[in-house]
Design a protein around this motif. Structure first.
Motif: not given
Lengths: 326, 326
Positions: A160-161, A232-236, A238-239
């Motif tokens: 994401g960054a 699974e979006e929650v497993a991503m 994220v920076h």
């Protein structure tokens, strides 16, 4: 009389290992260990498309090599050497010196000797072409076509960054100086996951590096392997700096943001312990973000388990009309 | 949805030999025979600098690979494979198809499989980057540094045509359609001397391919070998079509015209018979044009034995401010 372009070649004439014939001859020459295959990849990087005009030349030198080393990482190869094509609108020795410093700093870190290339005047802005060489045991090389039904899907590092920094610099998102400072290195000075790639090679099935966005790049694995994926979006991973940032932008950055240069790979669930150990040993976090299923395409489930209906496509500011690999 | 750039990759997706992993993965993979070294070279070719806008795409595809194969020829290597970076301002499928046909025609002729690369939108005109790979026995590789005092200096094929064609197309010389027709192929469709280079490797000392002009390229051999040279103007293999053309322009074309892609090499006088036999067997004329002397620099003697006082520098329309090899 040597031209200004001949003069700048001295910035790229550092010594090469004794068993390589380096800069200055018609070809560079080197050996590959018996039993190993040569792995090679090339990328064109054009000003205004792959990097902003005015990018810090040290970071640009780093990045030009990093994106190619990332390709070696994705097959699990050990870097050996590289070639550089450098087209410049004019000769600014300070710029060239800084660019060379950034390029060599990364090359030295990964034992990837610069053994040749050429320089030319570009009528059009900075034009870079880097070709890397590595070696890998043929039976260990990770390929896009090797994903297996039931595999876990993993991503290294965080996501994401780079996308958020890129979109702030491009004026597509409001510029937040603190956030830009926290995310800009991910865009301009990515870390190729070379050591990780070499460790993964005997534990995983398919792998790819994330240059065009998770959904799009994973799609290459799926297509080559004839399978589908659920994420699974929650497993991503994220920076950290994106905590609390606009959720829609973060989602888009995670799923479709390019220029990441983390590895995405698939492995049997039996490898989970081994992979967590590799994460600790290499110091690179590994997140299990989904699984390989039958069919085709990618489904992303949100926190409530609902499939996202409108999946952002692989996309970044520079690649909006789609670079493609031959 | 695949982008137009992804669509054009199908023109570059012809099959590769079974022991090579080709297009579509993060890296291409191939093997080098045990005991052989890998020889590699890369060139950037930019529209308006290395070729005219509007050049026939079939010939451009040919030339982009030919100039790199010529580097393999200059070290005596056997071509194995190549990578292509292709930046295009827009996608014209007919153009791409013709370019690919020209590229593959030459690649097939020399057994040089296209195993990877990438395509991208260039904001600035056609941008090409080709990297070639070959293999050569380390003890046979011809190097610029191997010239020996007393060596003969030889040139393959003929000289002058590419420069005259280029200068007519650039408007620097009056356009003579008949002469242009006779010389244009030398500029746009040069023949890399690959078979010759491989045959020469066990008979000659130093070698280089003529990309920037005889005096300048020979100068690289002299500098690397720590010697000087005397050339005889009357011994130069002038292209037939230039008979009777303005003598000053011919002299300049012969001594300083670039884009020739013939080989210049040095060999012991004891090799004269062997070299004449190789010329007959390969069908490539070889002309003995001078000798290696002590000191530094190049002296060119005219028909009367007088040293030319005003030696034209390595120069061509495109390279006027001097490309340089790393």
């Amino acid at each position: 009389m040597p031209s200004e372009f001949e003069l700048i070649t001295r910035y790229f004439s550092r010594p090469v290992p004794g068993d390589m014939l380096g800069a200055g001859d018609d070809c560079a020459l080197f050996s590959v260990k018996p039993g190993m295959q040569l792995a090679t990849s090339t990328d064109l990087l054009l000003e205004g498309r792959h990097f902003f005009a005015g990018t810090d030349p040290f970071r640009l030198g780093h990045k030009a090599l990093a994106v190619n080393l990332s390709d070696l990482a994705a097959v699990g190869a050990k870097p050996l050497a590289c070639l550089l094509g450098l087209g410049l609108p004019s000769v600014d020795e300070q710029w060239v010196s800084r660019f060379a410093d950034g390029f060599y700093a990364l090359a030295d870190e990964f034992g990837c000797a610069l053994i040749g290339g050429d320089t030319t005047r570009s009528m059009q802005g900075v034009t870079l072409s880097v070709t890397v060489f590595g070696e890998v045991a043929p039976e260990l090389a990770m390929r896009r076509s090797a994903a297996v039904l039931g595999d876990d899907i993993w991503v290294s590092g965080d996501l994401g960054a780079a996308d958020i920094a890129c979109r702030m610099l491009a004026g597509e998102l409001p510029r937040d100086e603190k956030l830009l400072a926290q995310t800009r290195l991910a865009l301009e000075k990515p870390t190729p996951r070379v050591a990780l790639g070499r460790r993964l090679a005997s534990h995983v099935h398919a792998a790819i590096d994330l240059s065009d966005g998770l959904v799009q790049d994973l799609g290459h694995i799926l297509k080559a392997s004839g399978v589908a994926a659920e994420l699974e979006e929650v497993a991503m991973p994220v920076h950290d700096a994106l905590t609390g940032y606009d959720a829609a932008h973060v989602r888009r950055a995670i799923l479709a943001g390019g220029d990441v240069y983390e590895l995405c790979f698939t492995a049997s669930p039996a490898q989970r312990d081994s992979l967590q150990r590799i994460a600790i040993e290499t110091g690179v976090p590994l997140a299990r973000v989904g699984r390989i299923t039958s069919g085709s395409g990618v489904v992303v489930r949100d926190a409530g388990g609902h499939a996202l209906s409108d999946l952002p496509n692989g996309f970044d500011h520079f690649r909006s009309s789609g670079d493609a690999r031959l």
